[in-house]
Design a protein around this motif. Structure first.
Motif, PDB file in Angstrom:
ATOM      1  N   ASP A 193      46.450  40.699 -28.384  1.00 46.80           N
ATOM      2  CA  ASP A 193      47.497  40.782 -27.356  1.00 46.80           C
ATOM      3  C   ASP A 193      47.950  42.221 -27.142  1.00 46.80           C
ATOM      4  O   ASP A 193      48.602  42.528 -26.137  1.00 46.80           O
ATOM      5  CB  ASP A 193      48.710  39.932 -27.769  1.00 46.80           C
ATOM      6  CG  ASP A 193      48.430  38.436 -27.600  1.00 46.80           C
ATOM      7  OD1 ASP A 193      47.433  38.103 -26.917  1.00 46.80           O
ATOM      8  OD2 ASP A 193      49.183  37.624 -28.164  1.00 46.80           O
ATOM      9  N   GLU A 194      47.622  43.102 -28.084  1.00 46.13           N
ATOM     10  CA  GLU A 194      48.053  44.497 -27.948  1.00 46.13           C
ATOM     11  C   GLU A 194      47.130  45.324 -27.056  1.00 46.13           C
ATOM     12  O   GLU A 194      47.434  46.474 -26.756  1.00 46.13           O
ATOM     13  CB  GLU A 194      48.141  45.157 -29.343  1.00 46.13           C
ATOM     14  CG  GLU A 194      46.808  45.507 -30.013  1.00 46.13           C
ATOM     15  CD  GLU A 194      46.122  44.322 -30.718  1.00 46.13           C
ATOM     16  OE1 GLU A 194      46.293  43.177 -30.266  1.00 46.13           O
ATOM     17  OE2 GLU A 194      45.386  44.559 -31.679  1.00 46.13           O
ATOM     18  N   LEU A 195      46.014  44.739 -26.623  1.00 45.11           N
ATOM     19  CA  LEU A 195      45.007  45.547 -25.937  1.00 45.11           C
ATOM     20  C   LEU A 195      45.213  45.591 -24.426  1.00 45.11           C
ATOM     21  O   LEU A 195      45.478  44.562 -23.804  1.00 45.11           O
ATOM     22  CB  LEU A 195      43.611  44.988 -26.224  1.00 45.11           C
ATOM     23  CG  LEU A 195      43.227  44.900 -27.700  1.00 45.11           C
ATOM     24  CD1 LEU A 195      41.875  44.218 -27.849  1.00 45.11           C
ATOM     25  CD2 LEU A 195      43.203  46.287 -28.329  1.00 45.11           C
ATOM     26  N   HIS A 208      44.771  51.059 -25.998  1.00 43.45           N
ATOM     27  CA  HIS A 208      43.586  50.836 -25.163  1.00 43.45           C
ATOM     28  C   HIS A 208      42.526  50.063 -25.938  1.00 43.45           C
ATOM     29  O   HIS A 208      42.372  50.239 -27.144  1.00 43.45           O
ATOM     30  CB  HIS A 208      42.991  52.171 -24.705  1.00 43.45           C
ATOM     31  CG  HIS A 208      43.792  52.830 -23.632  1.00 43.45           C
ATOM     32  ND1 HIS A 208      44.166  54.145 -23.681  1.00 43.45           N
ATOM     33  CD2 HIS A 208      44.303  52.340 -22.472  1.00 43.45           C
ATOM     34  CE1 HIS A 208      44.867  54.446 -22.610  1.00 43.45           C
ATOM     35  NE2 HIS A 208      44.968  53.365 -21.857  1.00 43.45           N
ATOM     36  N   ASN A 209      41.809  49.242 -25.221  1.00 43.27           N
ATOM     37  CA  ASN A 209      40.686  48.517 -25.809  1.00 43.27           C
ATOM     38  C   ASN A 209      39.515  49.485 -25.933  1.00 43.27           C
ATOM     39  O   ASN A 209      38.849  49.788 -24.954  1.00 43.27           O
ATOM     40  CB  ASN A 209      40.323  47.348 -24.889  1.00 43.27           C
ATOM     41  CG  ASN A 209      38.947  46.785 -25.193  1.00 43.27           C
ATOM     42  OD1 ASN A 209      38.433  46.923 -26.296  1.00 43.27           O
ATOM     43  ND2 ASN A 209      38.351  46.155 -24.192  1.00 43.27           N
ATOM     44  N   SER A 210      39.267  49.965 -27.129  1.00 41.64           N
ATOM     45  CA  SER A 210      38.125  50.877 -27.290  1.00 41.64           C
ATOM     46  C   SER A 210      36.904  50.154 -27.856  1.00 41.64           C
ATOM     47  O   SER A 210      35.765  50.537 -27.580  1.00 41.64           O
ATOM     48  CB  SER A 210      38.497  52.062 -28.188  1.00 41.64           C
ATOM     49  OG  SER A 210      38.838  51.604 -29.482  1.00 41.64           O
ATOM     50  N   ASN A 211      37.117  49.100 -28.622  1.00 47.02           N
ATOM     51  CA  ASN A 211      35.964  48.450 -29.280  1.00 47.02           C
ATOM     52  C   ASN A 211      34.913  47.964 -28.290  1.00 47.02           C
ATOM     53  O   ASN A 211      33.715  48.048 -28.561  1.00 47.02           O
ATOM     54  CB  ASN A 211      36.437  47.256 -30.118  1.00 47.02           C
ATOM     55  CG  ASN A 211      37.141  47.694 -31.386  1.00 47.02           C
ATOM     56  OD1 ASN A 211      37.019  48.852 -31.782  1.00 47.02           O
ATOM     57  ND2 ASN A 211      37.861  46.778 -32.015  1.00 47.02           N
ATOM     58  N   THR A 212      35.365  47.442 -27.159  1.00 44.98           N
ATOM     59  CA  THR A 212      34.395  46.960 -26.177  1.00 44.98           C
ATOM     60  C   THR A 212      33.403  48.060 -25.832  1.00 44.98           C
ATOM     61  O   THR A 212      32.209  47.810 -25.665  1.00 44.98           O
ATOM     62  CB  THR A 212      35.136  46.493 -24.904  1.00 44.98           C
ATOM     63  OG1 THR A 212      35.818  45.284 -25.232  1.00 44.98           O
ATOM     64  CG2 THR A 212      34.187  46.248 -23.734  1.00 44.98           C
ATOM     65  N   GLY A 256      38.027  41.876 -33.623  1.00 43.46           N
ATOM     66  CA  GLY A 256      39.410  41.530 -33.934  1.00 43.46           C
ATOM     67  C   GLY A 256      39.571  40.050 -34.217  1.00 43.46           C
ATOM     68  O   GLY A 256      38.669  39.237 -33.972  1.00 43.46           O
ATOM     69  N   GLY A 257      40.751  39.711 -34.788  1.00 40.71           N
ATOM     70  CA  GLY A 257      41.114  38.310 -34.955  1.00 40.71           C
ATOM     71  C   GLY A 257      40.356  37.541 -36.011  1.00 40.71           C
ATOM     72  O   GLY A 257      40.354  36.313 -35.983  1.00 40.71           O
ATOM     73  N   VAL A 258      39.690  38.251 -36.937  1.00 43.06           N
ATOM     74  CA  VAL A 258      38.964  37.505 -37.977  1.00 43.06           C
ATOM     75  C   VAL A 258      39.587  37.655 -39.371  1.00 43.06           C
ATOM     76  O   VAL A 258      39.045  37.153 -40.338  1.00 43.06           O
ATOM     77  CB  VAL A 258      37.461  37.900 -38.063  1.00 43.06           C
ATOM     78  CG1 VAL A 258      36.661  37.249 -36.965  1.00 43.06           C
ATOM     79  CG2 VAL A 258      37.279  39.406 -38.063  1.00 43.06           C
ATOM     80  N   PRO A 307      35.482  42.718 -37.345  1.00 45.57           N
ATOM     81  CA  PRO A 307      36.909  43.016 -37.514  1.00 45.57           C
ATOM     82  C   PRO A 307      37.375  43.998 -36.436  1.00 45.57           C
ATOM     83  O   PRO A 307      36.562  44.721 -35.864  1.00 45.57           O
ATOM     84  CB  PRO A 307      36.996  43.658 -38.894  1.00 45.57           C
ATOM     85  CG  PRO A 307      35.627  43.649 -39.473  1.00 45.57           C
ATOM     86  CD  PRO A 307      34.657  43.243 -38.439  1.00 45.57           C
ATOM     87  N   GLY A 308      38.679  44.017 -36.185  1.00 42.37           N
ATOM     88  CA  GLY A 308      39.186  44.782 -35.048  1.00 42.37           C
ATOM     89  C   GLY A 308      39.344  46.274 -35.261  1.00 42.37           C
ATOM     90  O   GLY A 308      39.276  47.059 -34.305  1.00 42.37           O
ATOM     91  N   ASN A 309      39.574  46.707 -36.496  1.00 38.42           N
ATOM     92  CA  ASN A 309      39.753  48.139 -36.692  1.00 38.42           C
ATOM     93  C   ASN A 309      38.519  48.883 -36.189  1.00 38.42           C
ATOM     94  O   ASN A 309      37.391  48.532 -36.551  1.00 38.42           O
ATOM     95  CB  ASN A 309      39.965  48.443 -38.178  1.00 38.42           C
ATOM     96  CG  ASN A 309      41.430  48.318 -38.542  1.00 38.42           C
ATOM     97  OD1 ASN A 309      42.277  48.946 -37.918  1.00 38.42           O
ATOM     98  ND2 ASN A 309      41.725  47.484 -39.535  1.00 38.42           N
TER      99      ASN A 309
HETATM  100  P1  AMP Z   1      42.531  42.642 -36.125  1.00 39.81           P
HETATM  101  O1  AMP Z   1      41.175  42.610 -36.732  1.00 39.81           O
HETATM  102  O2  AMP Z   1      42.622  41.818 -34.891  1.00 39.81           O
HETATM  103  O3  AMP Z   1      43.589  42.308 -37.133  1.00 39.81           O
HETATM  104  O4  AMP Z   1      42.781  44.152 -35.675  1.00 39.81           O
HETATM  105  C1  AMP Z   1      42.846  45.175 -36.610  1.00 39.81           C
HETATM  106  C2  AMP Z   1      43.310  46.449 -35.968  1.00 39.81           C
HETATM  107  O5  AMP Z   1      42.337  46.852 -35.018  1.00 39.81           O
HETATM  108  C3  AMP Z   1      44.611  46.342 -35.243  1.00 39.81           C
HETATM  109  O6  AMP Z   1      45.336  47.526 -35.474  1.00 39.81           O
HETATM  110  C4  AMP Z   1      44.202  46.245 -33.805  1.00 39.81           C
HETATM  111  O7  AMP Z   1      45.172  46.726 -32.919  1.00 39.81           O
HETATM  112  C5  AMP Z   1      42.951  47.085 -33.760  1.00 39.81           C
HETATM  113  N1  AMP Z   1      42.078  46.627 -32.702  1.00 39.81           N
HETATM  114  C6  AMP Z   1      41.675  45.364 -32.524  1.00 39.81           C
HETATM  115  N2  AMP Z   1      40.875  45.269 -31.442  1.00 39.81           N
HETATM  116  C7  AMP Z   1      40.772  46.509 -30.927  1.00 39.81           C
HETATM  117  C8  AMP Z   1      40.101  47.044 -29.793  1.00 39.81           C
HETATM  118  N3  AMP Z   1      39.352  46.267 -28.997  1.00 39.81           N
HETATM  119  N4  AMP Z   1      40.206  48.367 -29.555  1.00 39.81           N
HETATM  120  C9  AMP Z   1      40.936  49.134 -30.377  1.00 39.81           C
HETATM  121  N5  AMP Z   1      41.601  48.692 -31.456  1.00 39.81           N
HETATM  122  C10 AMP Z   1      41.538  47.386 -31.734  1.00 39.81           C
END
Ligand code: AMP
Ligand code: MG
Length: 421
Positions: A193-195, A208-212, A256-258, A307-309
């Motif tokens: 939700d932060e992206l 910003h969504n950088s992972n994509t 993210g989200g895992v 993972p999201g980091n």
């Molecule tokens: P999560 O794995 O969802 O708990 O995310 C771990 C960290 O990665 C959090 O600080 C997120 O804000 C960051 N994060 C998750 N998805 C992304 C993304 N697409 N781009 C940049 N940072 C992200």
């Protein structure tokens, strides 16, 4: 927790090589050949000259030398792309260029430098005779019909990767297109939700969504076709809708989200829509990576949950997504190139997981050294920018001391990525 190797093996057991497609040869670069290629012609198609010189009968040059040349009349001239108008009779010569078919009756070529041509200094075509200064054997400076590839022979083997050389062979055989294993379409979904998208201004709490973009760039780098699904929120409903869109692709990669947080719903969605094959891997960063198969009307879509980091995403991509993409493309070798290096800094291993440490590999006095690229937090993407490799600190060890030898998985493998110090 399972090891990285066990996780890779498990993931690959679900991944199948994709089907072939027929494509124009130049579009096949980097793809794997799906069928053996047999030659319908001889290459070269005819005996031809390997040098600019004079076609002769070798026996006419027997015993000649600088002091005792044989002088032969020049009866014709033949350039590459043409055929001599005359046949070569005993005691005569035909001026010939590299690549021109050997005239009938000739069995060798005397290169210009072994003749007295320079002394005559006559305009081409007006030369009526030539002194041969060196003996040639039959077959000298001749490229024989079929010596590269024989008609009917297997020229290229199924399963090889098409590089520029193979594409050149296909061209020389007269192939306009070739059968190759198609590239996988990989759908990419960022969750959180932060992206917000890169073109949007940041408001409180957003990033910003950088992972994509890192994931899409990696997919392209290893030969896949990214299909960007954008950002999904942290709810089962919003992910469900995105997953429906991913069903046309060959694999879904989420980021993210895992983890174990309250909003980490990717696993819940996977559980609801298919099966989770693995989750939590003995590595750092990247531990909560998950893999499973999504079921939809009999179709099964591999799903890799990274993972999201941002650094975890990239490191887990290298270990798990890359081999999966390569297998789908029909490739057989999945290992990244690695070097043994002397690590300049100590790295403590506090919980027994395998650590992938971002390093810059440099060469000092002919030896590889690995220096850490600064703070190793898994959110610090700039540490990946400075790195050209990942030093592997083995699991179940207390870590390494400065000066220890470590294996470094190279992220970029080109000589110019390794600086000399
Ligand atoms: P999560 O794995 O969802 O708990 O995310 C771990 C960290 O990665 C959090 O600080 C997120 O804000 C960051 N994060 C998750 N998805 C992304 C993304 N697409 N781009 C940049 N940072 C992200
Ligand atoms: Mg999240």
């Amino acid at each position: 927790m399972i090891s990285v190797e066990e996780a890779v093996e498990k993931i690959l057991s679900f991944i199948e090589t994709l089907e072939p497609e027929e494509k124009p040869i130049l579009n096949c670069l980097g793809q794997v050949l799906a069928e053996d290629i047999y030659s319908r012609i001889n290459i070269p198609p005819a005996d031809n000259s390997a040098m600019d010189g004079y076609a002769v009968r070798a026996e006419d040059t027997r015993g000649v030398g600088k002091a005792s040349p044989v002088v032969l009349p020049v009866v014709d001239e033949v350039a590459a792309g043409y055929v001599a108008r005359k046949r070569l009779d005993s005691g005569t010569s035909i001026r010939i260029m590299t690549g021109a078919p050997l005239p009938e009756g000739a069995d060798a070529v005397v290169p210009f430098e072994d003749t007295d041509e320079m002394e005559h200094r006559l305009p081409l075509g007006e030369l009526s005779r030539i002194g041969v200064l060196r003996e040639v054997r039959p077959g000298a400076n001749v490229r024989f019909r079929g010596e590269d590839i024989k008609e009917g022979a297997r020229a290229l083997e199924k399963g090889i990767e098409l590089r520029p050389a193979e594409i050149g062979v296909l061209a020389s055989l007269g192939y306009v297109s070739a059968p190759v294993i198609r590239r996988p379409v990989v759908s990419i979904l960022a969750t959180g939700d932060e992206l917000v998208e890169v073109d949007q201004a940041l408001t409180a709490g957003k990033i910003h969504n950088s992972n994509t973009y890192t994931v899409a760039a990696e997919v392209i780098r290893y030969g896949g076709i990214p299909m960007i699904l954008g950002v999904g929120g942290d709810s089962v409903e919003s992910l469900d809708e995105k997953i429906d869109q991913s069903l046309v692709s060959d694999m879904l990669i989420t980021s993210g989200g895992v983890s174990l947080g309250n909003y980490d719903v990717v696993k819940d969605v996977l559980m609801k829509r298919g099966e989770i094959a693995l989750w939590t891997i003995c590595m750092k960063p990247g531990k909560p990576s998950a893999f499973g198969m999504i079921d939809s009307d009999g179709r099964r879509l591999p799903h890799l949950g990274l993972p999201g980091n941002p650094v975890s995403t990239m490191i887990a991509f290298e270990q798990f997504a890359r081999p999966a993409i390569l297998k789908m493309m029909g490739k057989k070798a999945f290992a990244k190139p690695s070097v043994e290096a002397i690590i300049d800094d100590a790295v403590k291993n506090t919980d027994g997981r395998r650590i992938y440490t971002r390093v810059a590999v440099v060469r000092r006095k002919g030896k590889y050294h690995a220096c850490l690229t600064g703070p190793q937090g898994s959110g610090i993407l700039s540490s990946m920018v400075k790195a050209n490799g990942l030093a592997i600190i083995p699991e179940n060890t207390p870590g390494v001391k400065a000066g220890d030898r470590v294996r470094v998985q190279m992220l970029n493998w080109s000589e110019d990525s390794i600086m000399e110090e």
